[in-house]
Design a protein around this motif. Structure first.
Motif, short mmCIF file in Angstrom:
data_model
loop_
_atom_site.label_atom_id
_atom_site.label_comp_id
_atom_site.label_asym_id
_atom_site.label_seq_id
_atom_site.Cartn_x
_atom_site.Cartn_y
_atom_site.Cartn_z
N ALA A 1 -52.22 2.48 -10.60
CA ALA A 1 -52.51 3.92 -10.48
C ALA A 1 -53.91 4.14 -9.89
O ALA A 1 -54.12 5.01 -9.04
CB ALA A 1 -52.40 4.58 -11.84
N GLN A 2 -54.85 3.31 -10.32
CA GLN A 2 -56.23 3.45 -9.82
C GLN A 2 -56.33 2.96 -8.38
O GLN A 2 -57.07 3.49 -7.58
CB GLN A 2 -57.18 2.61 -10.67
N LEU A 3 -55.56 1.90 -8.12
CA LEU A 3 -55.62 1.29 -6.79
C LEU A 3 -55.00 2.20 -5.73
O LEU A 3 -55.33 2.12 -4.56
CB LEU A 3 -54.85 -0.03 -6.85
N ASP A 4 -54.11 3.05 -6.18
CA ASP A 4 -53.37 3.92 -5.28
C ASP A 4 -54.24 5.08 -4.78
O ASP A 4 -53.78 5.89 -4.01
CB ASP A 4 -52.14 4.46 -6.01
N ARG A 5 -55.47 5.14 -5.26
CA ARG A 5 -56.34 6.25 -4.83
C ARG A 5 -57.06 5.85 -3.55
O ARG A 5 -57.23 4.67 -3.26
CB ARG A 5 -57.36 6.55 -5.92
N PRO A 6 -57.54 6.86 -2.80
CA PRO A 6 -58.23 6.53 -1.55
C PRO A 6 -59.46 5.65 -1.78
O PRO A 6 -60.16 5.81 -2.78
CB PRO A 6 -58.64 7.90 -1.01
#
Ligand code: C2E
Ligand code: MG
Ligand code: MG
Length: 668
Positions: free
Chosen positions: A329-334
């Motif tokens: 979920a965190q990695l999926d952020r820009p």
């Protein structure tokens, strides 16, 4: 007794010549003096008779003896002194040469008295290195204080081992030494003990080299071998090795490890869109991943655009899964690269260790299988491995292999689904839908092989074959009381990407003799977004041949209304998802209505796909949709039944009431 080297192989050194000088002098002196005493008085008495003269000569004789012996002693001692000095000079030169040779190689020597801890000799370079103040006495204890605390026990153990083995174990190791400026340097020390005549170790002598540059180079090489040069993350081999160790520990303790494989699905698009260097994107992702995984987890780079990570051991499978989900979920952020922010599209497949594989290889392979099934735009951020996926993967790779030569083996065939004109109730066209008649498996539907054919490149051959078969069949169709139906053939984006595609179509038309006006090519919107200009050119070339072009599956892709007006389509096919939502879901209904309005304005025919009920056909027909296709009318069938479909008249009762009212009634 002086110290002797402990090694039996070392030859005994002969005693230097001047070592015998004292004995030689004493013996010569004794012999000459004795002879002088014995014979000189007798000779003197024979020469003189006068006592007074004898007395005088006796005095001269004494002086003579003293002078001669003094002269002889002087000559002998001077010769010995010269030899001694020459030997000393040779020793000094030799020591200087050793010092010079060692210091030019960054080293020095040491000599430790094992019987007296205060006695130790270190070459000036070494004492200078540890920053000994001028005049400060160098002792072995002082040397020990300069060792790195982590290395000191090793150094002591090695020295003890050399001493206790009486020199059979060479003292040979590397350690860190604190220098005068407080920094540490890597030293390589090698030495051995010297035993006395009773075999008791009395000294240790050795050399020591500064190997800092070598150790650093080795560390760099080590990093290059085991870690990825761009991100600094573990490379695949290192990741697998470390994961194996952790899995073994987790198995023993009953814990679980979540493992995920991540691919940047739109890697090439990101590079093009942001004109960013691939390495910068990978670096930023790697850094982001390292931070998220933390010191207890494991992160690695698998290939150009894919990464691996493993969670720390977790008490339950659920916590391991939650940890993976949290990181993803965190990695999926820009991510920020310089002043820009990138939002990569991630595909994530995950597996649970040791449940889904108790070796790193199996676990990573299973996460890869899950990854192959993940759709980044789908509802799940992570695709977890499920039991049958390895069977699926085997089937997939088997199919991938078997797709080669499928055309030559005549295993590809077409089924046909009628397209009904809603106003006339006639079969105005048929869509050719590919089926793979795979020996031993039966008819394989297109969603199980078209993507594989696209992946392997076989789609060009298969697409051309389906087109030729469909056109050949269509050429033979006639209708008793009206125009012969058109044939709709699906075209893969990969076929459309090929600049030769319009000429392939032209040749098939020429070979089969089908009129170009009876061929409609269906392209999906997703196949157009890569290079809209090239697609427009190719579609225009097809239109110039007289072929119609339909946009297939409208509603599943970008649903860009601007593409509709910019590209030379002659028909729009509304996808089954929109059709099933029409009149049920307010938003879908509004979009479809707006689309129909636009199509009407720009003169595009519309076909509704996936009609499963009479009501759907009636609703859409009343809204102005010209054609419909779906199981309500007929499933796709083999070529033998097509004749009946063509001649059939379909009963479609379009309601007289305005469709708008009907929609309102259903959504209320
Ligand atoms: P498509 O072009 O949208 O084809 C329509 C699909 O919807 C067909 O599935 C058809 O059987 C199914 N369908 C039709 N009416 C109904 C209905 O009322 N309800 C439901 N649930 N489904 C309905 P099929 O034959 O499995 O084909 C799937 C897709 O595979 C096609 O979608 C098309 O995109 C692709 N495809 C088929 N043949 C070819 C081909 O020769 N070349 C290429 N490139 N793609 C093909
Ligand atoms: Mg289609
Ligand atoms: Mg479709």
């Amino acid at each position: 007794m002086g110290p002797t080297p402990s090694s039996p192989s070392r030859p005994e050194q002969p005693a230097p010549a001047f070592a015998r000088v004292p004995l030689f002098v004493a013996l010569t002196y004794g012999a000459v003096s004795g002879l002088w005493i014995l014979f000189s008085d007798g000779a003197l008495l024979a020469l003189v008779s006068d006592h007074a003269q004898y007395q005088t000569l006796q005095t001269y004789k004494g002086w003579f003896f003293v002078s001669v012996t003094a002269l002889l002693l002087f000559l002998v001692l001077r010769a010995a002194e010269r030899r001694l000095l020459a030997a000393y000079q040779r020793a000094v030169d030799s020591e200087r040469r050793l010092e010079l040779a060692l210091s030019s190689a960054g080293g020095g020597y040491w000599d430790r008295d094992l019987t007296n801890p205060d006695e130790a000799i270190f070459s000036p370079r070494l004492t200078g290195l540890i920053g000994l103040a001028p005049g400060e006495k160098m002792t072995f204890e002082r040397w020990k204080r300069s060792l790195h605390p982590d290395d000191a026990p090793r150094v002591a153990a090695s020295a003890v081992s050399a001493v206790e083995s009486n020199g059979r174990h060479i003292h040979d190791l590397r350690y860190r030494l604190r220098t005068g400026d407080g920094s540490y340097r890597w030293m390589h020390s090698r030495g051995n003990v010297i035993c006395d005549g009773h075999g008791k170790p009395v000294r240790m002598i050795g050399i020591v080299f500064d190997v800092t540059a070598q150790v650093e180079a080795e560390a760099r090489i080590e990093r290059l071998i085991h870690y990825d040069a761009v991100t600094g993350l573990a490379n695949c081999a290192t990741f697998l090795r470390e994961l194996d160790a952790r899995l073994a520990a987790a198995r023993a303790s009953g814990e679980h490890i979540g493992l995920a494989q991540i691919t940047i699905a739109d890697f090439n698009d990101l590079i093009e869109q942001y004109s960013a260097k691939a390495d910068r994107i990978v670096q930023a992702m790697g850094e982001h991943l390292r931070r998220l995984v933390g010191a207890d987890g494991l992160a690695g780079r698998l290939s150009q655009d894919s990464f691996l990570f493993a969670t720390p051991p977790c008490a339950s499978a659920e916590t391991a899964q939650a940890a993976v989900a949290r990181i993803v979920a965190q990695l999926d952020r820009p991510v920020a690269i310089g002043r820009r922010r990138f939002g990569p599209f991630l595909s994530v497949g995950a597996a649970l260790g040791p449940d889904d594989g108790d070796s790193a290889h199996v676990l990573v392979a299973n996460a890869g299988r899950a990854l192959a099934q993940h759709r980044p735009s789908g509802p799940d951020a992570v695709q977890w491995y499920a039991g049958g996926m390895d069977v699926e993967a085997r089937t997939r790779s088997q199919r991938l292999r078997d797709l080669r030569g499928v055309v030559k083996r005549r295993e590809m065939l077409c089924h046909f689904q009628p397209i009904i004109g809603l106003a006339s109730g006639r079969t105005i066209g048929l869509e050719a839908l590919a089926r793979w008649n795979r020996p031993g498996e039966g008819l394989v539907p297109p969603d199980q092989f078209i993507a594989l054919a696209e992946e392997s490149g076989a789609i060009h051959e298969i697409g051309a074959d389906i087109l030729a078969q469909a056109c050949r069949q269509a050429r033979a169709w006639t209708c008793a009381d009206g125009p012969a139906p058109f044939i709709a053939v699906n075209v893969s984006p990969h076929q459309l990407d090929d600049p030769r595609f319009p000429s392939v179509v032209e040749r098939v038309l020429a070979d089969t003799g089908l009129a170009a006006g009876r061929l409609e090519l269906e392209v999906t919107e997703n196949g157009l977004v890569n290079d809209v200009d090239a697609a427009r050119e190719r579609l225009a070339a097809l239109r110039r041949l007289g072929v119609s072009v339909a946009m297939d599956d409208f509603g599943t892709g970008y649903s860009s209304l601007s593409n509709l007006s910019r590209l030379p389509f002659s028909r729009l096919k509304i996808d089954r998802d929109f059709v099933s939502g029409y009149g049920v879901d307010g938003r879908t209904t509004a979009i479809v209505n707006a689309t129909l309005h636009l199509c009407n304005a720009i003169g595009l025919d519309v076909t509704a796909e996936g009609i499963e009920t009479a009501e759907q056909a009636q609703l859409l027909g009343a809204r102005g949709v010209q054609a419909a296709q779906g199981f309500y009318f007929s499933r796709p069938i083999a070529v033998d039944g097509v004749g009946d479909l063509i001649d059939r008249r379909w009963a479609v009762e379009l309601p007289a009431a305005p469709a708008r009212d009907a929609v309102r009634r259903r959504t209320a």
